[in-house]
Design an enzyme around this catalytic site. Structure first.
Site, PDB file in Angstrom:
ATOM      1  N   CYS A 179     -29.666  15.378  11.978  1.00  0.00           N
ATOM      2  CA  CYS A 179     -29.073  15.110  13.299  1.00  0.00           C
ATOM      3  C   CYS A 179     -27.563  15.278  13.350  1.00  0.00           C
ATOM      4  CB  CYS A 179     -29.448  13.703  13.752  1.00  0.00           C
ATOM      5  SG  CYS A 179     -31.217  13.460  14.019  1.00  0.00           S
ATOM      6  N   HIS A 219     -24.565  11.423  18.107  1.00  0.00           N
ATOM      7  CA  HIS A 219     -24.484  10.919  16.737  1.00  0.00           C
ATOM      8  C   HIS A 219     -23.138  11.230  16.093  1.00  0.00           C
ATOM      9  CE1 HIS A 219     -27.104   9.823  13.000  1.00  0.00           C
ATOM     10  NE2 HIS A 219     -26.051   9.045  13.131  1.00  0.00           N
TER      11      HIS A 219
END
Length: 502
Positions: free
Chosen positions: A49, A99
């Site tokens: 991610c 993120h």
């Protein structure tokens, strides 16, 4: 042109109808693909991610930015496409997951409309010095063994907030007085595991429609990296039955349908506000999903399931519908967006980037056919790098045997050609190219040094008063809806769209 980027999380092209999946219900994505440019061989440069999203934002590989894993700081001095577009006159907004790790939670976005679903600190730092110790914070197989129906999930709460914020941003943009074009990123956490969806999406499918993996688990044939992923994800301590696999894949397709509904809502908002014809829509994902192929789940590898991503660019008035077969990647998004924003003139990068604009592909005038990747996170014990060029994919690490696949004849990557006597010269050339592009011993040391520093910081910051980095969306209630310092008639006139009076 306005720009709207829709990023799904962990969405593999193999699960999409315009890449051949016969069961998936995704009419809105199909419509974008039908009228847009579809990239058949788009890749995540670092299939995890946070590193993948930093590559997407910066046009630089993880080895260059230092965003090695899901807890590595994304430095504030690295320009992103949000910085470049903001300088080019765009209003830049982010709704949803990106993120970002570290205290900077904007990275060029003028407005961030939601918090993130994942933590911004260093708590998820891997430890290559202890390769046999499984990180307690990482995936296990409960996402698969518990897959199925739900009423509500943490991820549904988050993504419902993201779509509301994205829709509202579009409406606020046309109701406001900001004359700049809009760059809006709507980043969802579905169809990332856990594989659980409400009945509305579960009931779109029946078990008979859900295929089991084409490539079965074969522990004896696993590469060393696959063996490490088996341990990292605690796969040996779970009994995964065919029923579990089918339920997980069914819920995953339900989550894709949920993303599709949200894409439809964004398109409806653009149409209702009159922005549809003036907006480029780009749809992609940060990495893929193995979905049980080879017995593996999630990502963290350069097999097609883990590393390939969807990439669709929709702007029928500007780019004719076509399908592009050449290999491209997320590192190409920054130069592409700056080219789109400047009508092909581009913006000179202030520091080296690794990506190349996709504008030639979009215009049907050629373009590159190459992907470079480096994976530096959990499951690895040394840097893993990848070169995809033409039909060949080469994966190399100082800790593991080489892998070479010809995707023209072996899309499932069952036949490693690296030891084929007829490929000796090619493999030697690829190894020389790797040595020229990456200083692997130096990169290995840099990753380990970063991990050690972050483990120390995590330990220290866990003592005493905590100062979280997680983003808190600013909210001034005194300026929302109706307040006594506002003229009621003027407010209602400005907030109504379309306006009934000037």
């Amino acid at each position: 042109m306005n720009i709207v980027v829709v990023m799904a999380d962990q969405m593999t092209p193999a699960a999409l109808p315009f890449h051949g999946h016969r069961a998936t219900r995704a009419p809105n994505l199909e419509a974008l693909a039908r009228d847009g440019v579809v990239f058949e061989a788009a890749y995540s440069n670092s299939p995890l991610c946070s590193p993948a999203r930093a590559v997407f934002m910066t046009g630089q590989l993880s080895s260059r930015t230092g965003v090695y894993d899901n807890a590595a700081e994304f430095r504030s001095d690295i320009p992103t496409f949000a910085h470049y577009l903001r300088r080019a006159g765009y209003r830049t907004q982010l709704a949803g997951k990106m993120h970002f790790c570290g205290p900077d939670q904007l990275h060029g976005f003028e407005e961030r409309l939601t918090t993130d679903i994942y933590p911004a600190d260093f708590g998820w730092t891997p430890d290559w010095d202890q390769p046999h110790q499984r990180p307690s914070w990482y995936h296990n197989m409960s996402s698969v063994t518990d897959a199925g129906l739900c009423v509500r999930t943490n991820q549904m709460d988050f993504d419902d907030e993201v779509i509301f914020a994205a829709e509202r941003a579009i409406y606020d943009h046309v109701r406001g007085s900001d004359g700049r074009p809009l760059c809006l990123v709507a980043s969802f956490t579905h169809p990332h595991d856990p594989y659980a969806v409400p009945a509305r999406y579960w009931d779109l499918y029946c078990d008979d429609e859900i295929d089991l993996p084409r490539v079965p688990l074969d522990r004896a044939a696993m590469t060393p990296h696959e063996q490490r992923l088996w341990q990292v994800c605690d796969m040996g301590n779970a009994e995964v039955t065919p029923a579990h696999v089918r339920a997980a894949r069914r819920a995953y397709l339900g989550a894709v349908a949920y993303i599709d509904d949200n894409v439809g809502r964004i398109r409806a908002a653009l149409a209702a506000t009159g922005l549809a014809d003036d907006t480029v829509i780009l749809v992609t994902s940060d990495h893929g999903e193995m979905l049980g192929e080879r017995g593996l789940w999630y990502k963290m590898n350069y097999f097609e399931g883990g590393a390939r991503v969807p990439l669709v660019v929709h702007a029928p008035g500007r780019f004719q519908p076509r399908r592009v077969g050449e290999a491209v990647s997320l590192v190409d998004i920054l130069p592409t967006l700056t080219d789109i924003a400047t009508d092909g003139k581009g913006l000179a990068p202030v520091s080296p980037i690794d990506g190349r604009s996709l504008l030639p592909h979009l215009g049907g005038t050629g373009g590159h056919d190459e992907v470079l990747g480096d994976y530096l996170a959990e499951g690895a014990v040394a840097p893993i790098v990848m070169i995809r060029r033409g039909t060949l994919k080469f994966v190399h690490s100082l800790a593991d045997p080489d892998q070479l696949y010809d995707l023209a004849t072996d899309l499932d990557e069952r036949h490693n050609l690296a030891a084929d006597p007829g490929r000796t010269t090619l493999v030697a050339e690829l190894r020389r190219e790797v040595a020229q592009r990456w200083d692997l011993p130096g990169l290995d040391q840099a990753v380990r040094d970063s991990q050690r520093r972050r483990h120390m910081v995590v330990d220290a910051l866990g003592i005493g008063t905590a100062a979280p980095w997680d983003f808190n969306p600013p909210r001034d209630a005194s300026r929302q809806y109706i307040r006594n310092h506002m003229d009621l008639d003027d407010l209602e006139a400005r907030a109504r769209f379309p306006r009934v009076r000037a």
